[in-house]
Design a protein around this motif. Structure first.
Motif, PDB file in Angstrom:
ATOM      1  N   GLU A 377       0.832  -1.206   0.000  1.00 14.90           N
ATOM      2  CA  GLU A 377       0.000   0.000   0.000  1.00 14.90           C
ATOM      3  C   GLU A 377       0.863   1.251   0.000  1.00 14.90           C
ATOM      4  O   GLU A 377       0.541   2.242  -0.665  1.00 14.90           O
ATOM      5  CB  GLU A 377      -0.946   0.002   1.201  1.00 14.90           C
ATOM      6  CG  GLU A 377      -1.985  -1.116   1.178  1.00 14.90           C
ATOM      7  CD  GLU A 377      -2.833  -1.147  -0.081  1.00 14.90           C
ATOM      8  OE1 GLU A 377      -2.814  -0.172  -0.850  1.00 14.90           O
ATOM      9  OE2 GLU A 377      -3.499  -2.175  -0.315  1.00 14.90           O
ATOM     10  N   ARG A 586      -6.333  -3.865  -3.233  1.00 15.98           N
ATOM     11  CA  ARG A 586      -5.532  -4.685  -4.088  1.00 15.98           C
ATOM     12  C   ARG A 586      -5.457  -6.075  -3.482  1.00 15.98           C
ATOM     13  O   ARG A 586      -5.301  -6.262  -2.303  1.00 15.98           O
ATOM     14  CB  ARG A 586      -4.132  -4.111  -4.234  1.00 15.98           C
ATOM     15  CG  ARG A 586      -3.278  -4.329  -3.010  1.00 15.98           C
ATOM     16  CD  ARG A 586      -1.860  -4.670  -3.424  1.00 15.98           C
ATOM     17  NE  ARG A 586      -1.065  -4.987  -2.276  1.00 15.98           N
ATOM     18  CZ  ARG A 586      -0.850  -6.242  -1.868  1.00 15.98           C
ATOM     19  NH1 ARG A 586      -1.375  -7.257  -2.508  1.00 15.98           N
ATOM     20  NH2 ARG A 586      -0.122  -6.470  -0.817  1.00 15.98           N
ATOM     21  N   TRP A 591      -7.064  -3.535   0.362  1.00 17.03           N
ATOM     22  CA  TRP A 591      -7.884  -2.461  -0.171  1.00 17.03           C
ATOM     23  C   TRP A 591      -7.095  -1.211  -0.151  1.00 17.03           C
ATOM     24  O   TRP A 591      -6.213  -1.054   0.630  1.00 17.03           O
ATOM     25  CB  TRP A 591      -9.071  -2.165   0.693  1.00 17.03           C
ATOM     26  CG  TRP A 591     -10.058  -3.192   0.674  1.00 17.03           C
ATOM     27  CD1 TRP A 591     -11.239  -3.162   0.017  1.00 17.03           C
ATOM     28  CD2 TRP A 591      -9.998  -4.418   1.337  1.00 17.03           C
ATOM     29  NE1 TRP A 591     -11.905  -4.298   0.239  1.00 17.03           N
ATOM     30  CE2 TRP A 591     -11.181  -5.090   1.030  1.00 17.03           C
ATOM     31  CE3 TRP A 591      -9.063  -5.042   2.159  1.00 17.03           C
ATOM     32  CZ2 TRP A 591     -11.479  -6.330   1.527  1.00 17.03           C
ATOM     33  CZ3 TRP A 591      -9.350  -6.271   2.635  1.00 17.03           C
ATOM     34  CH2 TRP A 591     -10.545  -6.910   2.320  1.00 17.03           C
TER      35      TRP A 591
HETATM   36 ZN   LIG Z   1      -3.759  -0.210  -2.888  1.00 16.44          ZN
END
Ligand SMILES: [Zn+2]
Length: 597
Positions: A377, A586, A591
């Protein structure tokens, strides 16, 4: 030339003697392990291909339909399970041992298909007191699908994403407030009337109990950055304090917070129609030396009724050596984009950050997988934060918002993620806490939002229900994003408006290892020191303290302060529009979404 340059760098990764195990391709120390590893690669590919088919993007892949892939998956998986058992438990190299452990762990996460984010559960089951923790979570996710996708507003139905869009763009304060209250049925489904045994409060108690046995995502993120959970909390508070100090003392209602921070989105939204999203995104990545078309990425960006309501990126197939040559990873990006706008564009750029991450991996099959949630992330935001820099906007949109407006739009989203991170961290620590009171305390103190403890308005992120503790990967991930951006700027040079060396360079220094290297070591080696929140704090302090308006009414005036307008943005308020993003995530577990979805 740009692409050739990056290609040569990528190739050097395979040949360099100092490269990791994957160098000449995944050369397992033991032939036996290597054989099992390639069987694992087949199963892993079949698993992700089935998820691709079940997403609705394709009905066949590589000439096989779903039934054929399912049969392939079942047979190979059964064989893999046996072969893994047969592998010796001693006499292996450390690397083989780690590879086997990675395969075993990852295999447990294989689902053999199924549409991501569409649980078979029913929202109404969330009210049942007799269901177990995993079923309760599924029911809560179903509430986001069933209720979040059909909120009542002005006599018609809108989805959660559109409602959030409207919160950013609706000038009329009364109408904006009405949009906010369209979420009430969702909040009630998630947290009832905030009674001690509300669905969410039962769920978080289950999550906390499980974390006591197996570690929470917050513990994992802390480990990945090399600190403990108490230090995570201190960092989150420091970040929130930096925002608080940069935002004056005026209180805003919760239905006005996004509107007031989102002026850059409104200024630029006009210039970013939906059809421009992908061309802009592709041009930026071409400029970074990572041409999405050359990478073979599959894009599935239009809404469909049963499609996941979130944006995410996932493997279709995993890169591996085939006959002495590297066969690249194929990634896919799924998103339900109905509209354009800066925030949506930023999200698409973020998803492509995930694409870059997984396509750059060059390692043996066991490690051709996502790095830690925290790193994944954080890295995806390395390129995407550039969308909130005026020079990026000038180059890729042809118009720009001022630096102050752009930064405020970006960091308002970051600090909301940080606020949710702190919220979850404290809920995990004391699961009997009243979540409305806690959210009120955090948002009142640090975001200067008027208290509304009667409302569960925190309950707009799917992750809170589906993967409690996950939000820290965004909130704390921002620390790593700022660190990586700063370090890349110093070591490689600017990349806000492209840099053809960027992809090869980040591949070499950060991405090629896949899941092999732990994030703490990776970042320590990259930065030459442990990570710290300093870079992020400095970024937030680029914001100049402002004394904003009390109610948001001011923004309904046509008399807008000229300092809020870029010279390149002739649009007056009547022409302004903005779209806010849907959420993004993802992978199965990952997320994203910079704003509360
Ligand atoms: Zn992401």
């Amino acid at each position: 030339m740009k692409n050739l340059l990056s290609l040569s760098l990528a190739c050097s990764l395979l040949l360099s003697p100092k490269s990791i195990s994957a160098d000449a391709g995944p050369v397992a120390n033991s032939k036996k392990v290597s054989e099992v590893e390639y069987l694992y690669a087949d199963v892993s590919d079949a698993n992700s291909i089935l998820a691709t088919i079940d997403s609705g993007l394709l009905s066949t892949y590589q000439g096989k339909d779903r039934a054929a892939w399912e049969q392939f998956y079942r047979e190979k998986r059964a064989k893999l399970a046996k072969e893994l058992e047969r592998l010796p438990s001693s006499g292996l190299s450390g690397e083989d041992t780690r590879a086997i452990a990675a395969m075993r762990k990852q295999m447990k996460a294989f689902t053999g298909g199924g549409a991501l984010f569409s649980p078979a559960a029913k929202c109404q089951d969330a009210a049942r007191k007799d269901i177990a923790y995993p079923e309760l979570k599924s029911a809560l996710v179903a509430c986001f699908v069933e209720i979040g996708n059909s909120l009542n507003f002005e006599g018609s139905k809108i989805n959660r994403v559109s409602a959030l869009d409207l919160l950013h763009e609706t000038s009329d304060p009364g109408r904006r407030k009405a949009v906010f209250f369209a979420f009430v049925p969702l909040w009630q489904a998630i947290n009832g009337n905030n009674e001690p045994d509300s669905p969410y409060r039962r769920m978080i108690a289950g999550a906390s109990a499980q974390a006591a046995k197996n570690r929470s995502d917050i513990d994992n993120a802390a480990r990945d950055i090399g600190i403990d959970a108490a230090e995570v909390e201190r960092w989150l508070v420091q970040i929130l304090d930096a925002w608080r100090e940069s935002n004056g003392d005026t209180m805003v209602e919760p239905w006005d917070f996004r509107f007031e921070a989102g002026q850059a989105d409104r200024l630029l939204g006009t210039y970013i129609p939906r059809e421009s999203l992908q061309p802009i995104n592709q041009r930026y990545y071409r400029d970074l030396g990572a041409d999405p078309e050359q990478l073979g990425t599959l894009y599935d960006l239009s809404p469909r009724p049963e499609k996941a309501a979130l944006a995410y990126t996932e493997f279709v197939t995993h890169g591996r050596m085939v006959n002495g040559a590297w066969r690249p990873t194929v990634a896919r990006v799924s998103a339900p984009y109905e509209r354009g706008g800066l925030f949506v564009l930023n999200e698409l750029v973020h998803e492509n950050g995930h694409v870059v991450n997984i396509t750059a991996i060059r390692n043996r099959p066991a490690f051709v997988d996502w790095p830690s949630d925290l790193f994944a992330e954080a890295f995806a935001d390395v390129p995407s934060w550039s969308a909130y820099e005026p020079q990026w906007q000038r180059r890729y949109i042809g118009h720009e918002a001022t630096e102050q407006l752009s930064l405020r739009a970006l960091y308002s989203v970051v600090v909301l993620d940080v606020a949710w991170s702190l919220f979850e961290l404290r809920m995990f620590r004391a699961p009997l806490t009243d979540p409305n009171a806690l959210w009120t305390e955090i948002t009142n103190r640090y975001l200067h939002i008027v208290p509304h403890p009667e409302l569960s308005w925190w309950a707009v992120r799917v992750q809170l229900a589906d993967l409690p503790g996950y939000m820290v990967n965004y909130g704390l991930g921002a620390v790593l994003t700022a660190e990586m951006r700063q370090h890349i700027l110093g070591a490689l040079g600017a990349f806000d408006t492209g840099n053809p060396l960027w992809y090869g360079w980040v591949s070499e220094h950060l991405l090629r290892y896949g899941s092999e290297r732990d994030t703490r070591t990776l970042m320590q080696d990259f930065l030459g020191r442990p990570a710290s929140p300093q870079a992020l704090l400095e970024q937030i302090h680029r914001l100049q303290p402002v004394s904003l308006h009390g109610t948001g009414d001011r923004f309904s005036n046509s008399a807008r302060p000229s300092t809020f307008l870029s010279p390149d943005c002739p649009a007056g308020p009547s022409q302004l529009s903005s779209q806010r993003p849907p959420s993004s995530w993802r992978g199965y577990l990952l997320w994203d979404l910079p704003i509360p979805q």
